[in-house]
Design a protein around this motif. Structure first.
Motif, PDB file in Angstrom:
ATOM      1  N   GLN A  56      24.087 -32.706 -11.215  1.00 44.31           N
ATOM      2  CA  GLN A  56      23.946 -33.079  -9.938  1.00 44.31           C
ATOM      3  C   GLN A  56      23.827 -31.457  -9.338  1.00 44.31           C
ATOM      4  O   GLN A  56      24.500 -30.533  -9.745  1.00 44.31           O
ATOM      5  N   VAL A  57      23.221 -31.221  -8.155  1.00 44.74           N
ATOM      6  CA  VAL A  57      23.146 -29.888  -7.453  1.00 44.74           C
ATOM      7  C   VAL A  57      24.542 -29.890  -6.815  1.00 44.74           C
ATOM      8  O   VAL A  57      25.153 -30.698  -5.956  1.00 44.74           O
ATOM      9  N   ARG A  71      22.778 -26.170 -10.362  1.00 45.38           N
ATOM     10  CA  ARG A  71      22.882 -27.251 -11.032  1.00 45.38           C
ATOM     11  C   ARG A  71      23.126 -26.937 -12.517  1.00 45.38           C
ATOM     12  O   ARG A  71      22.547 -25.991 -12.885  1.00 45.38           O
TER      13      ARG A  71
END
Lengths: 323, 233
Positions: free
Chosen positions: B172-173, B224
């Motif tokens: 995930q960012v 990320r």
């Protein structure tokens, strides 16, 4: 004395008019012995003087009371009235005072219960805030971050309400101890980290180690938070710095907080500590209540600290707290 | 499994707390009937109590004294009141610590763990200190090191926090702001530029483990962690 003479002036005047009229009537009647009428004048003048002296003696305290300004509202109650007039007045004043007192009590009670309500309400609001805070704590999407920012603002607003309400009861809510200044500042900056990061302003500490101050940590923290949030809000430049410096001068510890913000116009400077004063900056930026700096000043004053502010428009602002 | 007794009248807060504590293998019991707290306490026999101050009928101080008559287990106060006097009152009524609302999960967990360690002497790995494991990449938060297969490297405190956040949110960012928030503590203030430096350092450390291109920059959003090492296994 002056008031007494002014009060009795009509009597004295009527006495003289009457004296002239009576003498004139006798004169017209053909009775023209000056010596006797002078004697009569002297005699009746003595009587008048006697009356005036008696009257003054009995009403002296009454007149004196009327002439002297009252220092406080309950001031008159210990005076003993001596004449019917002063007694009547005394009764009236007392009655009025009683009415006034009961009304005042009612209001004080109302205000106190209002403050209590506000206190309770703020604390109640903190639970939903905690819930929202917990709900978004582990999310890092932009929406949750935005909610977190708003939550911070809500929290600050609630704190402001709480501290304003508490200010009047300051003495009951004070816990003075010796504090390490650097620790206090670090804690304040850490709790405001979200604000710093969002505002792209970063603190720089230049503090002499082990400077200690005597203060109440919670109130001081509130002041620092106030100053920090002002500084961050009014720093528009990216990656601006907020300098914290502390040193000792002439036996006093001085904490200096300098920002690189937009500064305060010279015309607004003298009034920044006034309640509800927002100034030009407050109108340009949203959400200025004008209470922050006022509270900061009041709190510092009550804690026995001094607070000073210097600013150059466009360059920045320096706030100094002298412990 | 440690048992935690929660006395708090806000159901939303209780639910979140319970969900979070269950994640770390704690057994919880939340009081819903505030008339018989003592009986419920005796039945559940918890290791630790979380206690709110403002409660229906009697306040938390009262219940704290009642519980103290029964047990010496750690009692942690949770309260919206942040006055010094409230904290003093709590401690004098027999509490062990005081947490003000709104609080962070980390703080509640850390305080619970520390109280449990103190009271029951279990210095063995507390739940929160378990290592993080992503596709064979181990992060040991206690020892500040990162391990892939047999290779091990040490991390600085800040690097560890960055890796921790990225590994928890793998693929995930994670925004820059979030990372800044994570690594900011009382001692280190990190600005935007310093974060770049740390990211470069973390990349270098990852490459000594043979991991390349795992830490990606997402323009305008953040970073990320992509488990590029995972495929090789």
């Amino acid at each position: 004395m002056k008031l007494f003479l002014r009060e009795q002036r009509p009597v004295i005047m009527i006495y003289f008019v009457q004296l002239i009229v009576v003498t004139f009537v006798y004169w017209l009647d053909g009775y023209r012995n000056v010596a006797v009428s002078l004697y009569a004048v002297l005699l009746s003048s003595c009587l008048l003087t006697g009356y005036l002296v008696f009257r003054y003696m009995t009403h002296r305290s009454f007149y004196r009371r009327l002439e002297q300004p009252v220092a406080s509202i309950g001031d008159f109650t210990d005076v003993k009235p001596e004449s019917p007039l002063s007694e009547a007045l005394h009764r009236l004043l007392k009655l009025q005072y009683r009415h006034y007192l009961s009304e005042l009590n009612e209001h004080t009670e109302k205000i106190e219960s209002h403050i209590q309500f506000i206190n309770q309400w703020v604390h109640q609001m903190k639970t939903p805030i905690s819930v929202i805070h917990l709900m978004i704590q582990q999310e890092s999407d932009p929406r949750s971050m935005a909610i977190a920012d708003e939550l911070d603002r809500l929290r600050k607003g609630l704190d402001m309400v709480l501290y304003t309400a508490r200010l009047d009861l300051f003495e009951h809510d004070l816990y003075v101890e010796t504090l390490a200044l650097e620790k206090v500042v670090r804690r304040a900056t850490s709790t405001q980290k979200r604000l710093f990061i969002r505002g792209k302003v970063f603190p720089v500490l230049h503090m002499e180690q082990q400077l200690s101050i005597v203060s109440d940590e919670k109130w001081l923290d509130f002041v620092l938070t106030q100053l920090i949030s002002n500084a961050v809000r009014y720093t528009t430049k990216e990656n601006g710095k907020l300098y914290f410096r502390a040193n000792q001068e002439g036996g006093r510890t001085i904490l200096e907080i300098e920002d690189e913000g937009i500064g305060i116009p010279g015309s607004d400077l003298p009034r920044v500590f006034d309640a509800y004063f927002t100034g030009e900056n407050g109108r340009k930026f949203q959400e200025s209540t004008g209470m922050g700096m006022y509270l900061a000043k009041e709190i510092c004053h009550k804690l026995g600290h001094e607070i000073e502010l210097e600013s150059i428009e466009g360059k920045g602002t320096v706030v100094r707290i002298l412990f | 499994m440690f048992k935690i007794f929660i006395v708090e009248d806000d159901p939303g807060l209780v639910k979140l707390l319970e969900a979070y504590l269950h994640k770390f293998d704690y057994d919880t019991f939340a009081v819903t009937d505030f008339d018989s707290i003592k009986i419920q306490f005796q039945q559940f026999a918890p290791h630790l109590v979380l206690l709110d101050v403002n409660l229906p009928k009697y306040d938390g101080y009262y219940w704290c004294r009642q519980i103290r008559n029964l047990s010496t287990c750690p009692i942690l106060f949770l309260s919206a009141r942040d006055g010094k006097m409230d904290q003093v009152m709590a401690l004098e009524n027999g509490a062990d610590d005081y947490i003000t609302k709104p609080f962070d999960y980390d703080i509640v967990l850390a305080k619970i763990n520390s109280q449990l360690r103190r009271a029951y002497g279990t210095y063995a790995a507390a739940p929160a200190d378990r290592p993080v494991d992503v596709y064979g990449l181990h992060l040991d938060r206690e020892r500040f090191c990162l391990r892939l297969d047999e290779t091990k490297i040490e991390l600085s405190h800040t690097e560890m926090k960055i890796m921790d956040e990225l590994m928890m949110k793998v693929e995930q960012v994670v925004s820059r702001d979030r990372l800044l928030e994570k690594i900011w503590d009382d001692q280190v203030f990190v600005d935007d530029n310093t974060l770049n430096v740390y990211i470069t350092r973390v990349r270098k450390k990852l490459s000594t483990l043979g991991i390349e291109d795992a830490l990606q920059t997402v323009r305008g959003q953040g970073y990320r962690l992509v488990p590029s090492w995972g495929e090789r296994r």
